[in-house]
Write an enzyme that holds these catalytic residues in place. Structure first.
Site, mmCIF file in Angstrom:
data_model
loop_
_atom_site.group_PDB
_atom_site.id
_atom_site.type_symbol
_atom_site.label_atom_id
_atom_site.label_comp_id
_atom_site.label_asym_id
_atom_site.label_seq_id
_atom_site.Cartn_x
_atom_site.Cartn_y
_atom_site.Cartn_z
ATOM 1 N N TYR A 147 0.877 -1.174 0.000
ATOM 2 C CA TYR A 147 0.000 0.000 0.000
ATOM 3 C C TYR A 147 0.912 1.220 0.000
ATOM 4 O O TYR A 147 1.512 1.550 1.017
ATOM 5 C CB TYR A 147 -0.882 -0.061 1.247
ATOM 6 C CG TYR A 147 -1.983 0.958 1.371
ATOM 7 C CD1 TYR A 147 -2.294 1.875 0.372
ATOM 8 C CD2 TYR A 147 -2.755 0.990 2.539
ATOM 9 C CE1 TYR A 147 -3.308 2.794 0.517
ATOM 10 C CE2 TYR A 147 -3.783 1.902 2.704
ATOM 11 C CZ TYR A 147 -4.055 2.796 1.695
ATOM 12 O OH TYR A 147 -5.068 3.710 1.857
ATOM 13 N N LYS A 175 -1.353 -1.412 -4.024
ATOM 14 C CA LYS A 175 -2.394 -0.392 -4.044
ATOM 15 C C LYS A 175 -1.681 0.930 -4.235
ATOM 16 O O LYS A 175 -0.963 1.408 -3.354
ATOM 17 C CB LYS A 175 -3.215 -0.394 -2.756
ATOM 18 C CG LYS A 175 -4.327 0.654 -2.754
ATOM 19 C CD LYS A 175 -5.121 0.636 -1.454
ATOM 20 C CE LYS A 175 -6.189 1.733 -1.471
ATOM 21 N NZ LYS A 175 -6.945 1.792 -0.202
#
Length: 311
Positions: A147, A175
């Site tokens: 992330y 992400k």
């Protein structure tokens, strides 16, 4: 195709009178499964995990997993019955040993993987970031999704760092919230990590570049249209995808006009799906934004907030 593709919804955590509303949470899981989303993220930043104690986090995850499996059991199609809706779990922190312990607890659960951001606040070196993620990936039996969200953590994952981490067999996706077109394109061209945009306004761009999908908070609303957008672009129907995306842009922009997930919760509450409750230090969306959101969705009044609250 990798499991980390399509539209994933990072679930909010509904509250009622200060407590987690598990009935509303179950209803949301079924709503998004019925809409055809690819998977769910439990305990991501949209789910306010920092405001939940350890027992509440475990209970939220248990409810989501149970309902995701119930959806599969109730499916008519044999293939759908064979696999529950995938659930990715957010694991946050800046203490590697504690995070390894948490990952050990998650290994026995039927999750699709873990979503992990860089250690927040302490701003480690890139070498420290590599060591941190490698240690966590070694501890995980499940796939890892990185992330990259520097405006929350205070440190970005540089391209060389991401490419180094891509060599780990369990690190399978990212992400992407860094806002760097160069990095996004380089990762897509490299091909080892599936690229899921975490900036909803970039869904169209990322998919057209060859990204695999999105983890999109705004897909809490009009989930079927986000799924249709992904399917159109995946099939090469660019004009159709562009029309769908342009129609979604005003909603996406409004949903991020104030800190997430307050606008999302306000609009779900206006539709009668949850209570409009957050935990401090998060606050409810302002009246002007709520009115704007309701106008975008064609709502002229607040719906009764009891629809999804009964057990």
């Amino acid at each position: 195709m990798s499991i980390f593709s399509g539209i994933w919804v990072p679930l909010i955590t509904p509250f009622a009178d200060g407590e987690v509303d598990h009935a509303a949470l179950r209803a949301l899981v079924r709503r998004y499964a019925d809409a055809g989303i690819a998977g769910l993220v439990a305990l991501g930043t949209t789910g306010e995990p920092a405001a939940l104690d350890a027992a509440e986090q475990d209970a939220v995850l248990a409810t989501i997993l149970d309902e995701a499996q119930a959806v599969a059991r109730g499916a008519v199609d044999a293939q759908a019955r064979a696999q529950a809706l995938p659930v990715l779990v957010g694991v946050s922190g800046n203490h590697t040993a504690s995070m390894k312990e948490r990952i050990g607890q998650l290994n026995s659960l039927p999750i699709a993987g873990v979503l992990m951001a860089a250690p927040y606040y302490i701003r480690p070196s890139q070498a420290g970031i590599v060591g941190h993620f490698m240690a966590l990936a070694d501890a995980s039996d499940k796939p890892v999704v990185l992330y990259d969200i520097p405006y929350r953590t205070g440190v970005r994952l540089e391209l060389d760092t991401l490419l180094t981490l891509a060599a780990h067999p369990r690190i399978q996706a990212v992400k992407d919230c860094a806002g760097s077109l160069d990095t996004t394109l380089a990762l897509i061209r490299d091909g080892r990590l599936q690229v899921l945009t975490g900036e909803d306004i970039n869904i169209f761009n990322t998919l057209c570049l060859g990204g695999s999908g999105a983890i999109a908070a705004s897909a809490h609303l009009r989930p079927e249209r986000f799924v249709a957008l992904y399917r159109a672009l995946s099939a090469g129907r660019l004009d159709e995808g562009r029309r769908i995306f342009h129609a979604l842009v005003p909603l996406i922009q409004a949903l991020f006009a104030e800190p997430n997930p307050a606008p999302v919760k306000a609009l779900l509450a206006a539709q009668g799906l949850i209570r409009d409750e957050l935990r401090m230090p998060m606050t409810r969306a302002g009246d002007a934004l709520v009115a704007r959101l309701m106008a975008l969705e064609g709502l002229d009044r607040m719906e009764p907030q009891t629809v999804a609250l009964s057990a």
